[in-house]
Enzyme design. Structure first.
Site, PDB file in Angstrom:
ATOM      1  CE1 TYR A   1      -6.219  16.649  16.528  1.00  0.00           C
ATOM      2  CE2 TYR A   1      -4.379  15.077  17.037  1.00  0.00           C
ATOM      3  CZ  TYR A   1      -5.939  15.388  16.741  1.00  0.00           C
ATOM      4  OH  TYR A   1      -6.484  14.447  16.396  1.00  0.00           O
TER       5      TYR A   1
ATOM      6  CE  LYS B   1     -16.522  17.518   4.544  1.00  0.00           C
ATOM      7  NZ  LYS B   1     -17.449  16.664   3.949  1.00  0.00           N
TER       8      LYS B   1
ATOM      9  CG  ASP C   1     -17.418  13.356   3.653  1.00  0.00           C
ATOM     10  OD1 ASP C   1     -16.595  13.484   3.085  1.00  0.00           O
ATOM     11  OD2 ASP C   1     -18.504  14.046   3.847  1.00  0.00           O
TER      12      ASP C   1
ATOM     13  CG  ASP D   1      -6.003  10.867  16.109  1.00  0.00           C
ATOM     14  OD1 ASP D   1      -5.670  10.019  16.194  1.00  0.00           O
ATOM     15  OD2 ASP D   1      -6.108  11.863  16.831  1.00  0.00           O
TER      16      ASP D   1
ATOM     17  CG  ASP E   1      -6.824   5.842  15.917  1.00  0.00           C
ATOM     18  OD1 ASP E   1      -5.807   5.438  15.897  1.00  0.00           O
ATOM     19  OD2 ASP E   1      -7.203   6.368  16.857  1.00  0.00           O
TER      20      ASP E   1
END
Length: 370
Positions: A142, A189, A221, A245, A249
């Site tokens: 970001y 990851k 994942d 993020d 959510d």
């Protein structure tokens, strides 16, 4: 206690829900003899429209001079639907986090018995789920270098993390785990990304200082899948900016409505409190937005300053309102209450010294607290 709180209501439903949080904080102030001073400033699309700047200097200055920031929501369709827009509301929020040094986002996720059936997940999978997500907030993709080729045929976003950025997040998450069920899950990851390998190496080293906390690891994942299959396995989740993020959510479905999820963004000297939902422009001005996430964010604000009993009073009031179905239409579809009425009800509960409700004679005109 006396606190100066900067209020950045923002866009869409932000002003409506933030108004209810201010109402609740004032009720807490009256009940516990605290003084909360509120000062409002513009941010996001509203600030772009007025000053062509999503974070005006006056707004930033106010936030820096305040004890805390109460944030509403940010975003507008005219920017969301325009990929060529050079100035966007979200740029103001990102800059605010960076300028205030808000490097850690904390998102508690819990379940309410009354709402178990409203979740798209099977009741046996989510009943009793209670977790907190620690998301790094000022690094990663970001905030990395961004570029686009002159011909517009390729683009690049750089993801960068330092050991210092990871260490400060890890210590916060481990300390929180010590106060909970003593389990921490790092989501990364590391099988693909070099930054994730740095996260894993650094967190493993810091774990040696917290021998009482069990540490495990999940690739993002798999973590996303496990959040659906068995969310009860999680206690504290620690992760980087983009993964956090997405995961946080996704976790919103556990509670039955994203309108219930609060968050705190903290740094060394500053703190900001905001619901995790967006500006929901379709609901603006209709009185249907759920104010609870914003109100629970206000409870986290109180916690941040050591006012734990006061924060618990708000959480108890929210639990009571949900139990009695005094909720907006995202939860109570058959007989919904307006944004303001939910706020009024919670204010009434908090203003009383006892939170015992006669739910057989519930009436807004005559609050039946006994």
């Amino acid at each position: 206690m006396k606190l100066k709180i900067a209020v950045l209501a923002g866009d869409g439903i932000g002003p409506e829900i933030t108004q209810q949080s201010i109402k609740i904080l004032k009720a807490i102030g009256d009940r516990f003899d605290h003084e909360f001073e509120f000062e409002e400033a513009i941010v996001g699309a509203a600030a772009i429209d007025l000053l062509d700047n999503p974070l005006p200097e006056a707004t930033l200055d106010l936030c820096k001079k305040s004890d805390a920031v109460l944030f509403g929501a940010i975003g507008h369709p005219k920017y969301d639907n325009n990929p060529d827009a050079k100035v966007r509301p979200e740029q103001g929020l990102l800059k605010l986090r960076k300028e205030l040094g808000l490097y850690a986002n904390i998102r508690p996720v819990t379940t309410y018995p009354k709402l178990i059936d409203q979740s798209p997940l099977r009741p046996e999978r989510i009943q009793g789920a209670d977790l907190t997500i620690f998301r790094e907030l000022t690094g990663g993709i970001y905030f990395g270098e961004k570029s686009q080729s002159e011909d517009g045929q390729s683009a690049t976003d750089v993801c960068t993390y330092s050991v210092v950025e990871i260490e400060r997040m890890a210590h916060l998450a481990f300390k929180a785990a010590q106060q909970r069920r003593k389990k921490l899950t790092l989501v990364d990851k590391a099988n693909v990304l070099e930054t994730s390998r740095l996260w894993r190496k650094t967190v493993k080293k810091i774990a040696e200082e917290y021998q009482d906390v069990e540490l495990d690891f999940l690739f993002v994942d798999n973590a996303a899948m496990q959040m659906i299959l068995n969310p009860k396995q999680f206690d504290v989740i620690l992760t980087e900016n983009m993964f956090g993020d997405i995961i946080s959510d996704e976790a919103s479905v556990i509670g039955g409505s994203i309108g219930l999820l609060a968050s705190a963004s903290v740094g060394g000297d500053n703190a900001m409190f905001e619901p995790i939902h967006g500006s929901y422009p379709q609901a603006t001005g209709k009185g249907i937005a759920n104010p609870v996430a914003s109100i629970l964010s206000a409870a986290m604000l109180l916690d941040h300053f050591g006012l734990i009993e006061e924060g618990d009073v708000i959480r108890k009031a929210v639990a009571t309102s949900i139990k009695l179905n005094v909720c907006t239409e995202d939860i109570n579809k058959d007989n919904p209450y307006s944004t303001e009425k939910v706020g009024d009800f919670l204010e009434g509960l908090i203003s009383e010294s006892e939170n015992n409700i006669n739910d057989e004679n519930l009436n807004f005109g005559q609050m039946t607290i006994i």
